[in-house]
Design a protein around this motif. Structure first.
Motif, PDB file in Angstrom:
ATOM      1  N   LYS A 256     -31.985 -26.812 -19.488  1.00  0.00           N
ATOM      2  CA  LYS A 256     -33.304 -25.837 -19.534  1.00  0.00           C
ATOM      3  C   LYS A 256     -34.145 -26.350 -18.482  1.00  0.00           C
ATOM      4  N   GLU A 257     -34.174 -27.767 -18.409  1.00  0.00           N
ATOM      5  CA  GLU A 257     -35.149 -28.457 -17.497  1.00  0.00           C
ATOM      6  C   GLU A 257     -34.691 -28.000 -15.941  1.00  0.00           C
ATOM      7  N   GLU A 258     -33.363 -28.164 -15.661  1.00  0.00           N
ATOM      8  CA  GLU A 258     -32.695 -27.728 -14.551  1.00  0.00           C
ATOM      9  C   GLU A 258     -32.894 -26.434 -14.105  1.00  0.00           C
ATOM     10  N   LEU A 259     -32.760 -25.504 -15.016  1.00  0.00           N
ATOM     11  CA  LEU A 259     -32.877 -24.043 -14.701  1.00  0.00           C
ATOM     12  C   LEU A 259     -34.625 -23.880 -14.237  1.00  0.00           C
ATOM     13  N   ALA A 260     -35.429 -24.225 -15.187  1.00  0.00           N
ATOM     14  CA  ALA A 260     -36.812 -24.282 -14.709  1.00  0.00           C
ATOM     15  C   ALA A 260     -37.124 -24.842 -13.473  1.00  0.00           C
ATOM     16  N   GLU A 261     -36.455 -26.106 -13.041  1.00  0.00           N
ATOM     17  CA  GLU A 261     -36.819 -26.539 -11.602  1.00  0.00           C
ATOM     18  C   GLU A 261     -36.253 -25.537 -10.415  1.00  0.00           C
ATOM     19  N   LEU A 262     -35.090 -24.975 -10.711  1.00  0.00           N
ATOM     20  CA  LEU A 262     -34.383 -24.157  -9.658  1.00  0.00           C
ATOM     21  C   LEU A 262     -35.311 -22.669  -9.719  1.00  0.00           C
ATOM     22  N   SER A 263     -35.928 -22.312 -10.835  1.00  0.00           N
ATOM     23  CA  SER A 263     -36.761 -21.037 -10.728  1.00  0.00           C
ATOM     24  C   SER A 263     -37.878 -21.468 -10.189  1.00  0.00           C
ATOM     25  N   ALA A 264     -38.541 -22.765 -10.215  1.00  0.00           N
ATOM     26  CA  ALA A 264     -39.615 -23.056  -9.584  1.00  0.00           C
ATOM     27  C   ALA A 264     -39.547 -23.133  -7.835  1.00  0.00           C
ATOM     28  N   ARG A 265     -38.445 -23.536  -7.892  1.00  0.00           N
ATOM     29  CA  ARG A 265     -38.040 -23.659  -6.108  1.00  0.00           C
ATOM     30  C   ARG A 265     -38.054 -22.401  -5.604  1.00  0.00           C
ATOM     31  N   ARG A 266     -37.518 -21.361  -6.226  1.00  0.00           N
ATOM     32  CA  ARG A 266     -37.294 -20.442  -5.744  1.00  0.00           C
ATOM     33  C   ARG A 266     -38.482 -19.383  -5.730  1.00  0.00           C
ATOM     34  N   ARG A 268     -41.367 -20.801  -5.205  1.00  0.00           N
ATOM     35  CA  ARG A 268     -42.385 -21.229  -4.044  1.00  0.00           C
ATOM     36  C   ARG A 268     -41.797 -20.820  -2.749  1.00  0.00           C
ATOM     37  N   LYS A 269     -40.465 -20.759  -2.598  1.00  0.00           N
ATOM     38  CA  LYS A 269     -39.885 -20.034  -1.172  1.00  0.00           C
ATOM     39  C   LYS A 269     -40.246 -18.672  -1.103  1.00  0.00           C
ATOM     40  N   GLU A 270     -40.267 -17.726  -2.185  1.00  0.00           N
ATOM     41  CA  GLU A 270     -40.611 -16.613  -2.129  1.00  0.00           C
ATOM     42  C   GLU A 270     -41.981 -16.293  -1.634  1.00  0.00           C
ATOM     43  N   LEU A 272     -43.888 -18.605   0.029  1.00  0.00           N
ATOM     44  CA  LEU A 272     -43.861 -18.755   1.473  1.00  0.00           C
ATOM     45  C   LEU A 272     -43.355 -17.638   2.088  1.00  0.00           C
ATOM     46  N   ARG A 273     -42.514 -17.001   1.807  1.00  0.00           N
ATOM     47  CA  ARG A 273     -42.034 -15.901   2.786  1.00  0.00           C
ATOM     48  C   ARG A 273     -43.109 -14.870   2.716  1.00  0.00           C
ATOM     49  N   ASN A 274     -43.619 -14.454   1.553  1.00  0.00           N
ATOM     50  CA  ASN A 274     -44.732 -13.359   1.493  1.00  0.00           C
ATOM     51  C   ASN A 274     -46.120 -13.747   2.115  1.00  0.00           C
ATOM     52  N   ALA A 275     -46.334 -15.110   2.203  1.00  0.00           N
ATOM     53  CA  ALA A 275     -47.424 -15.484   2.865  1.00  0.00           C
ATOM     54  C   ALA A 275     -47.353 -15.321   4.577  1.00  0.00           C
ATOM     55  N   PHE A 276     -46.058 -15.307   4.949  1.00  0.00           N
ATOM     56  CA  PHE A 276     -45.831 -15.115   6.566  1.00  0.00           C
ATOM     57  C   PHE A 276     -45.147 -13.785   7.100  1.00  0.00           C
ATOM     58  N   ARG A 277     -45.033 -12.746   5.743  1.00  0.00           N
ATOM     59  CA  ARG A 277     -44.373 -11.490   5.976  1.00  0.00           C
ATOM     60  C   ARG A 277     -45.595 -10.698   6.580  1.00  0.00           C
ATOM     61  N   ALA A 278     -45.259 -10.171   7.956  1.00  0.00           N
ATOM     62  CA  ALA A 278     -46.392  -9.210   8.576  1.00  0.00           C
ATOM     63  C   ALA A 278     -45.584  -8.420   9.616  1.00  0.00           C
ATOM     64  N   ASP A 279     -45.268  -7.409   9.450  1.00  0.00           N
ATOM     65  CA  ASP A 279     -44.508  -6.599  10.522  1.00  0.00           C
ATOM     66  C   ASP A 279     -45.080  -6.439  11.852  1.00  0.00           C
ATOM     67  N   ASP A 280     -46.356  -6.236  11.547  1.00  0.00           N
ATOM     68  CA  ASP A 280     -47.421  -5.802  13.006  1.00  0.00           C
ATOM     69  C   ASP A 280     -47.567  -7.143  13.438  1.00  0.00           C
ATOM     70  N   ASN A 281     -47.432  -8.282  13.110  1.00  0.00           N
ATOM     71  CA  ASN A 281     -47.933  -9.686  13.664  1.00  0.00           C
ATOM     72  C   ASN A 281     -46.725 -10.316  14.464  1.00  0.00           C
ATOM     73  N   PRO A 282     -46.761 -10.485  15.814  1.00  0.00           N
ATOM     74  CA  PRO A 282     -45.703 -10.958  16.384  1.00  0.00           C
ATOM     75  C   PRO A 282     -45.543 -12.546  16.158  1.00  0.00           C
ATOM     76  N   ARG A 299     -37.084 -26.664   5.651  1.00  0.00           N
ATOM     77  CA  ARG A 299     -37.950 -25.610   5.243  1.00  0.00           C
ATOM     78  C   ARG A 299     -38.624 -25.940   3.967  1.00  0.00           C
ATOM     79  N   GLN A 300     -37.644 -26.893   3.097  1.00  0.00           N
ATOM     80  CA  GLN A 300     -38.411 -27.438   1.839  1.00  0.00           C
ATOM     81  C   GLN A 300     -39.505 -28.199   2.003  1.00  0.00           C
ATOM     82  N   GLU A 301     -39.457 -29.097   3.102  1.00  0.00           N
ATOM     83  CA  GLU A 301     -40.609 -29.878   3.289  1.00  0.00           C
ATOM     84  C   GLU A 301     -41.989 -29.012   3.979  1.00  0.00           C
ATOM     85  N   LEU A 302     -41.538 -27.951   4.612  1.00  0.00           N
ATOM     86  CA  LEU A 302     -42.734 -27.053   5.058  1.00  0.00           C
ATOM     87  C   LEU A 302     -43.238 -26.396   3.925  1.00  0.00           C
ATOM     88  N   ALA A 303     -42.403 -26.004   3.112  1.00  0.00           N
ATOM     89  CA  ALA A 303     -42.858 -25.095   1.847  1.00  0.00           C
ATOM     90  C   ALA A 303     -43.867 -26.062   1.105  1.00  0.00           C
TER      91      ALA A 303
END
Length: 328
Positions: A256-266, A268-270, A272-282, A299-303
């Motif tokens: 259960k703890e392993e699944l919770a950690e995996l979910s948290a990592r996913r 955080r990654k999502e 991060l993607r949303n924070a930099f998603r801008a189609d009109d921003n080169p 990527r993990q370090e940057l996240a």
């Protein structure tokens, strides 16, 4: 009687030599016990020599001699002879007191285990062991006094649990040995009294009642020991089932703890993607390309850095908001 003549010539010096070489091994105890049983008609002399040797022995040999006393009493009692039991009982109060006075924790634990077995099997009757330990400072209690003073709510220490489990195993081994010995004695008794125990003789009423009564006694005692052995085995079964359940619960918790950690990592990654998603921003598109070129570790370090920065920024915003609220 040839056996009686041999018994009359028991060599006291040979017995002393045997008792001076005895140790706590099963082989040493049982071989010396068999020799003493052979001279059961001279039980008073045997116990007298044993007691003298006990008083002159060191603590380790005193313990071995106590084990010998136990083996002789248990085996002769199982055969229906209580002479040794009565004679040893007269000497045991001083023996127990002396051994307890000079023994360490291990020795005291061994004494308590023997006393518990004697008490449970009523070797000296209903309250014989209680009388035996009066004035020795030894208690049959297996729970430490301080734990009892706390109302019995304290969990036993790991060392205490190990001692309790060792006592259970010792009891189980003793019961197995006794039931095997009883089975041999019963078979031997049946062979020796085959005619008296035949169905036809019993049904006709011509059976020797003494033989029949002794046979029934032997069988009944054997059944009682086997029932006791089943109780001990059932107790161990419950312990094993509890241990398995505890381990399974722990494994489920880890998963259960392993699944919770995996979910948290996913998550955080999502974020991060949303924070930099801008189609009109080169610039954002270039950054996403750079992210795609990064290794998973980069990527993990940057996240993690972005997550820390975002959290700090959010905390700063909340602090400023509280400050403005206070000014108003």
């Amino acid at each position: 009687n040839a056996r009686a003549l041999v018994s009359e010539r028991m060599d006291r010096e040979l017995l002393k030599a045997k008792l001076r070489k005895i140790d706590t091994s099963i082989k040493s105890i049982e071989s010396t016990s068999s020799w003493c049983k052979f001279y059961k008609s001279e039980y008073k002399s045997v116990v007298g020599v044993w007691h003298n040797e006990f008083r002159a022995a060191n603590v380790q040999r005193k313990l071995a001699l106590l084990y010998l006393c136990n083996d002789i009493m248990q085996k002769t009692r199982a055969e229906g002879n209580v002479d040794y039991v009565k004679e040893f009982y007269d000497k045991l109060p001083s023996v127990i007191k002396e051994l307890a006075k000079g023994g360490d924790d291990k020795t005291l634990g061994a004494i308590r285990r023997l006393l518990s077995v004697w008490d449970e099997r009523k070797i000296f009757g209903k309250s014989g062991v209680v009388r035996l330990i009066q004035g020795t400072g030894i208690s049959l209690e297996t729970t430490p006094v301080d734990a009892r003073a706390q109302g019995g709510g304290a969990s036993p220490s790991p060392k205490r649990r190990e001692e309790a489990e060792s006592e259970d195993l010792m009891q189980l081994r003793g019961l197995v040995t006794e039931t095997q010995r009883d089975s041999r004695h019963i078979k031997s008794f049946e062979r020796q009294n085959r005619e008296e125990l035949s169905t036809s003789v019993i049904v006709s009423g011509r059976a020797n009642q003494e033989v029949l009564t002794e046979f029934k006694r032997m069988v009944f005692e054997s059944i009682q020991k086997e029932k006791k052995m089943m109780d001990v085995l059932e107790k161990w079964k419950s312990k094993i089932e509890s241990s398995i359940s505890s381990k399974e619960t722990r494994i489920m918790q880890i998963k259960k703890e392993e699944l919770a950690e995996l979910s948290a990592r996913r998550k955080r990654k999502e974020e991060l993607r949303n924070a930099f998603r801008a189609d009109d921003n080169p610039s954002a598109q270039d950054l996403l390309k750079n992210l795609s070129a990064m290794s998973e570790e980069q990527r993990q370090e940057l996240a993690n850095k972005v997550y820390v920065a975002a959290t700090a920024q959010q905390d700063a915003g909340n602090s400023a908001k509280r400050s403005r609220t206070g000014q108003n």
